[in-house]
Write a protein that holds these residues in place. Structure first.
Motif, mmCIF file in Angstrom:
data_model
loop_
_atom_site.group_PDB
_atom_site.id
_atom_site.type_symbol
_atom_site.label_atom_id
_atom_site.label_comp_id
_atom_site.label_asym_id
_atom_site.label_seq_id
_atom_site.Cartn_x
_atom_site.Cartn_y
_atom_site.Cartn_z
ATOM 1 N N TYR A 193 -2.673 4.588 -18.498
ATOM 2 C CA TYR A 193 -2.023 5.764 -17.926
ATOM 3 C C TYR A 193 -2.998 6.481 -17.002
ATOM 4 O O TYR A 193 -4.202 6.512 -17.254
ATOM 5 C CB TYR A 193 -1.576 6.720 -19.036
ATOM 6 N N HIS A 194 -2.434 7.058 -15.944
ATOM 7 C CA HIS A 194 -3.267 7.835 -15.011
ATOM 8 C C HIS A 194 -2.395 8.857 -14.300
ATOM 9 O O HIS A 194 -1.169 8.741 -14.294
ATOM 10 C CB HIS A 194 -3.955 6.899 -14.009
ATOM 11 N N GLY A 195 -3.047 9.846 -13.721
ATOM 12 C CA GLY A 195 -2.317 10.892 -13.010
ATOM 13 C C GLY A 195 -3.305 11.775 -12.260
ATOM 14 O O GLY A 195 -4.515 11.509 -12.256
ATOM 15 N N LEU A 200 1.131 11.835 -15.675
ATOM 16 C CA LEU A 200 0.619 10.585 -16.244
ATOM 17 C C LEU A 200 1.699 9.502 -16.201
ATOM 18 O O LEU A 200 2.838 9.732 -16.586
ATOM 19 C CB LEU A 200 0.211 10.815 -17.700
ATOM 20 N N HIS A 201 1.305 8.339 -15.732
ATOM 21 C CA HIS A 201 2.242 7.205 -15.668
ATOM 22 C C HIS A 201 1.432 5.913 -15.694
ATOM 23 O O HIS A 201 0.209 5.931 -15.500
ATOM 24 C CB HIS A 201 3.066 7.275 -14.381
ATOM 25 N N GLN A 202 2.121 4.815 -15.925
ATOM 26 C CA GLN A 202 1.510 3.490 -15.791
ATOM 27 C C GLN A 202 2.080 2.849 -14.532
ATOM 28 O O GLN A 202 3.243 3.089 -14.204
ATOM 29 C CB GLN A 202 1.889 2.595 -16.979
ATOM 30 N N ASP A 203 1.287 2.039 -13.846
ATOM 31 C CA ASP A 203 1.817 1.271 -12.719
ATOM 32 C C ASP A 203 2.345 -0.028 -13.299
ATOM 33 O O ASP A 203 1.573 -0.931 -13.622
ATOM 34 C CB ASP A 203 0.700 0.976 -11.704
ATOM 35 N N LYS A 204 3.665 -0.107 -13.411
ATOM 36 C CA LYS A 204 4.185 -1.338 -14.019
ATOM 37 C C LYS A 204 5.473 -1.834 -13.387
ATOM 38 O O LYS A 204 6.265 -2.518 -14.026
ATOM 39 C CB LYS A 204 4.306 -1.203 -15.537
ATOM 40 N N GLN A 213 -4.914 18.913 2.851
ATOM 41 C CA GLN A 213 -4.182 17.850 2.158
ATOM 42 C C GLN A 213 -5.132 16.827 1.547
ATOM 43 O O GLN A 213 -6.294 16.714 1.940
ATOM 44 C CB GLN A 213 -3.222 17.132 3.120
ATOM 45 N N ARG A 214 -4.601 16.122 0.598
ATOM 46 C CA ARG A 214 -5.286 14.938 0.065
ATOM 47 C C ARG A 214 -4.387 13.743 0.357
ATOM 48 O O ARG A 214 -3.175 13.808 0.108
ATOM 49 C CB ARG A 214 -5.500 15.058 -1.435
ATOM 50 N N ILE A 215 -4.979 12.691 0.895
ATOM 51 C CA ILE A 215 -4.234 11.453 1.132
ATOM 52 C C ILE A 215 -4.796 10.400 0.186
ATOM 53 O O ILE A 215 -6.012 10.268 0.037
ATOM 54 C CB ILE A 215 -4.405 10.956 2.590
ATOM 55 N N THR A 228 -8.694 16.086 -9.278
ATOM 56 C CA THR A 228 -9.103 15.648 -10.608
ATOM 57 C C THR A 228 -8.147 14.551 -11.050
ATOM 58 O O THR A 228 -6.950 14.766 -11.197
ATOM 59 C CB THR A 228 -9.068 16.808 -11.619
ATOM 60 N N PHE A 229 -8.718 13.361 -11.181
ATOM 61 C CA PHE A 229 -7.954 12.180 -11.584
ATOM 62 C C PHE A 229 -7.990 12.108 -13.106
ATOM 63 O O PHE A 229 -9.046 12.293 -13.718
ATOM 64 C CB PHE A 229 -8.621 10.948 -10.971
ATOM 65 N N LEU A 230 -6.845 11.882 -13.695
ATOM 66 C CA LEU A 230 -6.762 11.705 -15.146
ATOM 67 C C LEU A 230 -6.704 10.221 -15.431
ATOM 68 O O LEU A 230 -5.827 9.519 -14.900
ATOM 69 C CB LEU A 230 -5.498 12.381 -15.692
ATOM 70 N N CYS A 240 0.864 -1.183 0.000
ATOM 71 C CA CYS A 240 0.000 0.000 0.000
ATOM 72 C C CYS A 240 0.897 1.227 0.000
ATOM 73 O O CYS A 240 1.591 1.503 0.981
ATOM 74 C CB CYS A 240 -0.913 0.013 1.217
ATOM 75 N N LEU A 241 0.871 1.933 -1.122
ATOM 76 C CA LEU A 241 1.596 3.202 -1.230
ATOM 77 C C LEU A 241 0.684 4.283 -0.672
ATOM 78 O O LEU A 241 -0.506 4.307 -0.964
ATOM 79 C CB LEU A 241 1.916 3.469 -2.696
ATOM 80 N N ILE A 242 1.244 5.153 0.141
ATOM 81 C CA ILE A 242 0.457 6.241 0.723
ATOM 82 C C ILE A 242 1.011 7.553 0.182
ATOM 83 O O ILE A 242 2.196 7.854 0.359
ATOM 84 C CB ILE A 242 0.528 6.199 2.265
ATOM 85 N N ASN A 243 0.153 8.275 -0.540
ATOM 86 C CA ASN A 243 0.565 9.532 -1.163
ATOM 87 C C ASN A 243 -0.057 10.695 -0.411
ATOM 88 O O ASN A 243 -1.246 10.672 -0.118
ATOM 89 C CB ASN A 243 0.053 9.612 -2.612
ATOM 90 N N ARG A 244 0.731 11.727 -0.154
ATOM 91 C CA ARG A 244 0.186 12.943 0.460
ATOM 92 C C ARG A 244 0.371 14.118 -0.483
ATOM 93 O O ARG A 244 1.498 14.442 -0.878
ATOM 94 C CB ARG A 244 0.894 13.250 1.773
ATOM 95 N N TYR A 245 -0.762 14.723 -0.859
ATOM 96 C CA TYR A 245 -0.756 15.884 -1.744
ATOM 97 C C TYR A 245 -1.122 17.110 -0.934
ATOM 98 O O TYR A 245 -2.173 17.126 -0.306
ATOM 99 C CB TYR A 245 -1.802 15.749 -2.844
ATOM 100 N N VAL A 246 -0.291 18.142 -0.965
ATOM 101 C CA VAL A 246 -0.700 19.444 -0.440
ATOM 102 C C VAL A 246 -1.142 20.255 -1.656
ATOM 103 O O VAL A 246 -0.869 19.858 -2.798
ATOM 104 C CB VAL A 246 0.451 20.137 0.333
HETATM 105 C C1 SIN Z 1 -0.931 6.933 -8.040
HETATM 106 O O1 SIN Z 1 -1.118 6.726 -9.227
HETATM 107 O O2 SIN Z 1 -0.016 6.398 -7.396
HETATM 108 C C2 SIN Z 1 -1.807 7.893 -7.251
HETATM 109 C C3 SIN Z 1 -3.125 8.185 -7.830
HETATM 110 C C4 SIN Z 1 -3.907 9.121 -6.943
HETATM 111 O O3 SIN Z 1 -3.308 9.847 -6.119
HETATM 112 O O4 SIN Z 1 -5.145 9.184 -7.073
#
Ligand code: SIN
Ligand code: FE2
Length: 226
Positions: free
Chosen positions: A199-201, A143-147, A216-218, A166-168, A130-136
């Motif tokens: 791809y997503h971002g 855009l990237h692929q999870d690979k 923040q967004r987690i 906004t999710f791409l 589980c990757l935990i991302n924190r956006y301020v």
């Molecule tokens: C990710 O692609 O690792 C994060 C996507 C997100 O923050 O919604």
């Protein structure tokens, strides 16, 4: 492990739901869904567990192989944590910052990820990362692929908390047009099967204060890495 594709004709995601309680699920790809508000009933268990994980493995900003410092701060839990540095992206068993194994994935994280995957038709999801991302405000993810995973048979389960985003959601090439999907506190996006390598971002997060999580967004991103 194989994940059977859903039969679009006979598979009814909402067959058991009462009309007035129908979850607002939105299909954004052949095997991709936004599960609106799905994480909300789990929050009272989720947030204390998150706090414990972050005490052991605090957020930190990482550098990409290209030498850029990511605007998003990262941590991980589970057997495998995702990291990036000048040498590349990789899954590691230990947190490079503490040298200790990544914190165990809390039971409630695992259960939520499995329940969301099931809701989207992926019946046997066993996340080990589980990757935990924190956006301020201002932070984004291009855009990237999870690979970096060994196999692409398992879906990605991505939980949004706090400020909206906004999710791409793009195609199979970086240049393909992306859908813009607004994501709110408690929403979960699941993509897998034929959509697994899309791809997503995330567009830059707007200024704001979330009543429960502040400025923040987690995001939790569950995966089967190995
Ligand atoms: C990710 O692609 O690792 C994060 C996507 C997100 O923050 O919604
Ligand atoms: Fe991703």
């Amino acid at each position: 492990m194989r994940y059977e594709p859903m039969n679009p004709i006979t598979f009814d995601l909402f067959a058991d739901a009462e009309p007035e309680q129908q979850p607002r699920h939105e299909q954004i790809g052949e095997q991709s869904y936004v599960l609106r508000g799905f994480a909300l009933p789990w929050l009272d268990r989720l947030l204390p567990a998150l706090e414990a994980v972050l005490t052991a493995a605090p957020f930190r900003q990482m550098v990409t192989p290209g030498g850029f410092t990511m605007s998003v701060a990262l941590s991980s839990c589970g057997t495998w944590g995702w990291t990036t540095d000048r040498n590349g992206y990789q899954y590691t068993r230990n947190d490079p910052q503490t040298g200790a194994p990544w914190p165990e994935m809390p039971e409630v994280f695992f259960e939520l990820a499995q329940a969301a995957a099931r809701e989207a038709g992926f019946m046997a999801f066993v996340p080990d990362s589980c990757l935990i991302n924190r956006y301020v405000p201002g932070a984004r993810m291009s855009l990237h692929q999870d690979k970096n995973e060994n196999a692409y048979t398992a879906p990605i389960v991505s939980v949004s908390l706090g400020l909206p985003a906004t999710f791409l959601f793009g195609g199979f090439e970086r240049s393909a047009k992306s859908q813009r999907v607004p994501l709110f506190h408690g929403d979960i996006v699941v993509w897998g099967g034929v959509d697994r390598l899309r791809y997503h971002g995330v567009l830059p997060i707007k200024e704001g204060q979330h009543p429960r999580l502040g400025e923040q967004r987690i995001n939790f991103t569950f995966r089967t890495a190995r």
